[in-house]
Design an enzyme around this catalytic site. Structure first.
Site, mmCIF file in Angstrom:
data_model
loop_
_atom_site.group_PDB
_atom_site.id
_atom_site.type_symbol
_atom_site.label_atom_id
_atom_site.label_comp_id
_atom_site.label_asym_id
_atom_site.label_seq_id
_atom_site.Cartn_x
_atom_site.Cartn_y
_atom_site.Cartn_z
ATOM 1 N N ASP A 1 0.825 -1.218 0.000
ATOM 2 C CA ASP A 1 0.000 0.000 0.000
ATOM 3 C C ASP A 1 0.859 1.268 0.000
ATOM 4 O OD1 ASP A 1 -2.027 -1.876 0.326
ATOM 5 O OD2 ASP A 1 -2.147 -1.577 2.489
ATOM 6 N N GLU B 1 -11.178 -1.101 -4.142
ATOM 7 C CA GLU B 1 -10.536 -0.524 -2.962
ATOM 8 C C GLU B 1 -9.325 0.304 -3.394
ATOM 9 O OE1 GLU B 1 -9.444 -3.906 -0.574
ATOM 10 O OE2 GLU B 1 -7.732 -4.427 -1.848
#
Length: 351
Positions: free
Chosen positions: A43, A226
């Site tokens: 991420d 997402e």
């Protein structure tokens, strides 16, 4: 001249937690070249300000920020800036932080929950800097409301990966969420948007702008949207997001393009995808962020990849430049394989 560097990485608990095979990549001694991966992690969020790159990540319940003049050295000068509290809604499962400079202050958006697995309590929170230094202390401004009853703020709904958009003088929050709270984390995830009065206050009910309905979004086990990120190119506004399952090789990037004036109108978002996907030797590309080279002439994408095609969450960080298509949309090309040398970002080469 090159040297071979050996990385010993753990295969995730999803596959039993045993040591996996050794992964090799090439590290260039040439000061003008870099080779992926540039770091371990997932991420990746990288933001650039005043000649420095700031990278934020989670580790052992804490948020760490590093500062570097070089995009490829994203984990130097690292500092712990905040830790999870011992009690409360956000005492566990710290995920996917983002560092933003908004209206003269630094803010960190993060995901956490009170318990799990199962990860059914995840919500979005925000921190504000105590000083002008992004690597200084932070104050927790609390949980953001991501539900359907903005007047009462009752029944807050599961949310992760919240990011912010500034558009025509209005601030918006964008995140991945569930339609309703469930007792299982095997629940489809959608993308939502809402207006914000300020960087720590959502001021409207959420609006769904994307659902995982395309074959490249639905995956084999769970349909997911997402990791939404804002990307601008002149007057063109995009949301680049992750689709399919993060623990499988099919994880990829999709694109929403704003084709009308109002981002709160779902009809004003045009979907396209996948716009970035894995290859035979680069698996599960996703959860990207975007920045520019030191001299500002190049655009770069940071993203994570899986170390193996096997199910799991052991991941590393890749960097590479991207270009723009004639219609103004990003052209990410193909992910560069590990060990392949590419030129460092323009302005970074110091021979």
């Amino acid at each position: 001249m090159k040297v071979i560097v050996t990385l010993l990485l753990l295969i995730s608990a999803f596959t039993g937690g045993a040591y996996g095979s050794t992964t090799y990549f090439e590290e260039d001694i040439d000061p003008c070249l870099l080779s992926n991966p540039v770091a371990d992690g997932q991420d990746p969020w990288i933001t650039k300000k005043d000649g420095y790159y700031y990278y934020i990540e989670t580790r052992n319940g804490g948020l760490y920020i590093s500062k570097s003049e070089n995009l490829s050295d994203i984990k130097t000068d690292e500092k712990l800036v905040w830790e999870l509290p011992e009690s409360g809604w956000n005492k566990s499962n710290l995920w996917a932080p983002e560092l933003h400079f908004i209206q003269g202050k630094w803010y960190i958006y993060y995901t956490a929950g009170k318990s799990g697995p199962p990860f059914i309590h995840q919500r979005s929170g925000v921190l504000v800097s105590e000083t002008d230094d992004p690597m200084g202390g932070y104050i927790d401004k609390g949980q953001l409301y991501t539900g359907n009853n903005i007047q009462t703020k009752e029944n807050n709904i599961w949310s992760i990966d919240l990011t912010v958009l500034e558009h025509n003088g209005q601030l918006y929050g964008i995140w991945s969420g569930w339609e309703d709270n469930r007792q299982t984390d095997k629940t489809p995830q959608h993308l939502y948007i809402a207006k914000m009065d300020n960087p720590w206050t959502i001021s409207s009910n959420r609006v769904k702008i994307s659902s995982p309905v395309e074959p490249w979004e639905t995956g084999s086990e769970l349909a997911i949207n997402e990791g939404a990120q804002v990307l601008k190119n002149g007057d063109n506004l995009f949301i680049i997001y992750s689709a399919s399952e993060s623990w499988l090789p099919a994880y990829n990037l999709g694109q929403l393009r704003l084709i009308g004036e109002d981002p709160m109108n779902p009809d004003n978002w045009e979907k396209k995808g996948p716009v970035f996907e894995g290859t035979e030797d680069v698996h599960g590309v996703g959860h990207a962020s975007f920045t520019t080279s030191p001299d500002g002439t190049e655009h770069w994408i940071a993203y994570h990849t899986k170390i193996s095609p096997d199910p799991g969450w052991e991941r590393v960080i890749h960097l590479q430049p991207f270009s723009w298509s004639r219609d103004g949309s990003p052209n990410f090309g193909d992910p560069v394989s590990g060990g392949i040398s590419i030129p460092k970002p323009s302005g970074a080469c110091k021979e």
